[in-house]
Design a protein around this motif. Structure first.
Motif, PDB file in Angstrom:
ATOM      1  N   LYS A 173       0.262   2.862  -2.213  1.00 22.12           N
ATOM      2  CA  LYS A 173      -0.130   1.382  -1.930  1.00 22.12           C
ATOM      3  C   LYS A 173       0.522   0.730  -0.758  1.00 22.12           C
ATOM      4  O   LYS A 173      -0.418   0.061   0.035  1.00 22.12           O
ATOM      5  N   ARG A 174       1.856   0.920  -0.715  1.00 17.01           N
ATOM      6  CA  ARG A 174       2.306   0.251   0.619  1.00 17.01           C
ATOM      7  C   ARG A 174       1.733   0.997   1.890  1.00 17.01           C
ATOM      8  O   ARG A 174       1.580   0.195   2.934  1.00 17.01           O
TER       9      ARG A 174
ATOM     10  N   GLU B 182      -1.526  -0.730   2.269  1.00 15.12           N
ATOM     11  CA  GLU B 182      -1.505  -1.990   2.895  1.00 15.12           C
ATOM     12  C   GLU B 182      -0.981  -2.163   4.382  1.00 15.12           C
ATOM     13  O   GLU B 182      -1.671  -2.715   5.077  1.00 15.12           O
TER      14      GLU B 182
ATOM     15  N   SER C  72       2.140 -12.032   5.041  1.00 23.20           N
ATOM     16  CA  SER C  72       1.934 -11.375   3.514  1.00 23.20           C
ATOM     17  C   SER C  72       0.923 -10.373   3.490  1.00 23.20           C
ATOM     18  O   SER C  72      -0.096 -10.637   4.166  1.00 23.20           O
ATOM     19  N   THR C  73       0.964  -9.503   2.645  1.00 20.27           N
ATOM     20  CA  THR C  73      -0.240  -8.893   2.231  1.00 20.27           C
ATOM     21  C   THR C  73      -0.396  -8.716   0.610  1.00 20.27           C
ATOM     22  O   THR C  73       0.493  -8.941   0.253  1.00 20.27           O
ATOM     23  N   ASP C  74      -1.584  -8.516   0.257  1.00 21.06           N
ATOM     24  CA  ASP C  74      -2.039  -8.681  -1.100  1.00 21.06           C
ATOM     25  C   ASP C  74      -3.070  -7.755  -1.351  1.00 21.06           C
ATOM     26  O   ASP C  74      -3.766  -7.288  -0.607  1.00 21.06           O
ATOM     27  N   THR C  75      -3.097  -7.021  -2.664  1.00 22.25           N
ATOM     28  CA  THR C  75      -4.182  -6.116  -2.735  1.00 22.25           C
ATOM     29  C   THR C  75      -5.100  -6.821  -3.845  1.00 22.25           C
ATOM     30  O   THR C  75      -4.497  -7.274  -5.033  1.00 22.25           O
ATOM     31  N   TYR C  76      -6.490  -6.731  -3.897  1.00 26.17           N
ATOM     32  CA  TYR C  76      -7.494  -7.338  -4.867  1.00 26.17           C
ATOM     33  C   TYR C  76      -8.177  -6.158  -5.387  1.00 26.17           C
ATOM     34  O   TYR C  76      -8.833  -5.318  -4.617  1.00 26.17           O
TER      35      TYR C  76
ATOM     36  N   TYR D 126      -7.729  -5.643   0.839  1.00 27.16           N
ATOM     37  CA  TYR D 126      -6.354  -5.957   1.203  1.00 27.16           C
ATOM     38  C   TYR D 126      -6.480  -7.277   1.872  1.00 27.16           C
ATOM     39  O   TYR D 126      -7.315  -7.456   2.820  1.00 27.16           O
TER      40      TYR D 126
ATOM     41  N   LYS E   2      -2.539 -12.097   5.203  1.00 28.16           N
ATOM     42  CA  LYS E   2      -2.035 -13.581   5.839  1.00 28.16           C
ATOM     43  C   LYS E   2      -1.534 -13.522   6.831  1.00 28.16           C
ATOM     44  O   LYS E   2      -0.316 -12.837   7.117  1.00 28.16           O
TER      45      LYS E   2
ATOM     46  N   SER F  97      -1.535 -16.772 -12.745  1.00 30.33           N
ATOM     47  CA  SER F  97      -1.552 -16.373 -11.300  1.00 30.33           C
ATOM     48  C   SER F  97      -2.635 -16.847 -10.610  1.00 30.33           C
ATOM     49  O   SER F  97      -3.540 -17.381 -11.227  1.00 30.33           O
TER      50      SER F  97
ATOM     51  N   ARG G 231      -4.480 -16.032  -6.722  1.00 31.90           N
ATOM     52  CA  ARG G 231      -4.501 -15.341  -5.748  1.00 31.90           C
ATOM     53  C   ARG G 231      -5.943 -15.164  -5.051  1.00 31.90           C
ATOM     54  O   ARG G 231      -6.943 -15.555  -5.597  1.00 31.90           O
TER      55      ARG G 231
END
Length: 162
Positions: free
Chosen positions: A30-31, A34, A52-56, A63, A66, A117, A119
């Motif tokens: 995952k890392r 990203e 930042s990064t996030d996964t949806y 990915y 921001k 949450s 997101r």
């Protein structure tokens, strides 16, 4: 007796270290994904600083990166997992409704007991906010609003049975 205490303590430390190592190895793909998404977003949109990064995980994986661009404007880049440059979507953060505005929209329209949450998300190439909350009937709800307008898009609830 002290000998057994030391042996048990060492055993527990080793088990803890092994579990930590296993957890970190499980998160590595995952890392890495990203990091690749950030690199692709940097190259495509000339990003200066990633915050930042996030996964949806929706119907497709995205990915969400921001960052600030070279003009020092805050932007958000939605990078699909299996993307080509033209499949990425970038929006100025200021072009969408804020996280705080999303909270007020959901509280006004749904009166949740507890927001779990908030997101960024993406479905059908439409940037959106995903809000998860618990309602007065103790149901877990996913509530989606349009990123740019704040308009309601869809809602899914999971009801608990006794």
């Amino acid at each position: 007796m002290k000998k057994w205490g030391i042996i048990i303590s060492l055993f527990l430390i080793l088990v803890g270290l092994g579990a930590s190592n296993l957890y970190l190895k499980a998160l590595q793909p995952k890392r890495d994904a990203e990091k690749q998404a950030v690199q692709k977003a940097r190259e495509a949109y000339d990003l200066a600083e990633v915050s930042s990064t996030d996964t949806y995980y929706g119907s497709h994986t995205y990915y969400i990166v921001k960052a600030k661009d070279k003009k020092n404007e805050k932007v958000i880049v939605w990078v699909p997992k299996n993307e080509k440059k033209h499949d990425m979507i970038v929006k100025k953060e200021s072009s969408g409704v804020s996280r705080d505005k999303v909270i007020s929209i959901v509280q006004k329209e749904r009166s949740p007991e507890k927001i779990k949450s908030i997101r960024l998300a993406m479905e059908n190439k439409l940037p959106m906010w995903e809000v998860t909350y618990i309602d007065e009937k103790n149901s877990f709800t996913y509530y989606y609003v349009d990123f740019q307008t704040g308009e309601f898009l869809k809602r899914y609830s999971m009801y608990q049975t006794s």
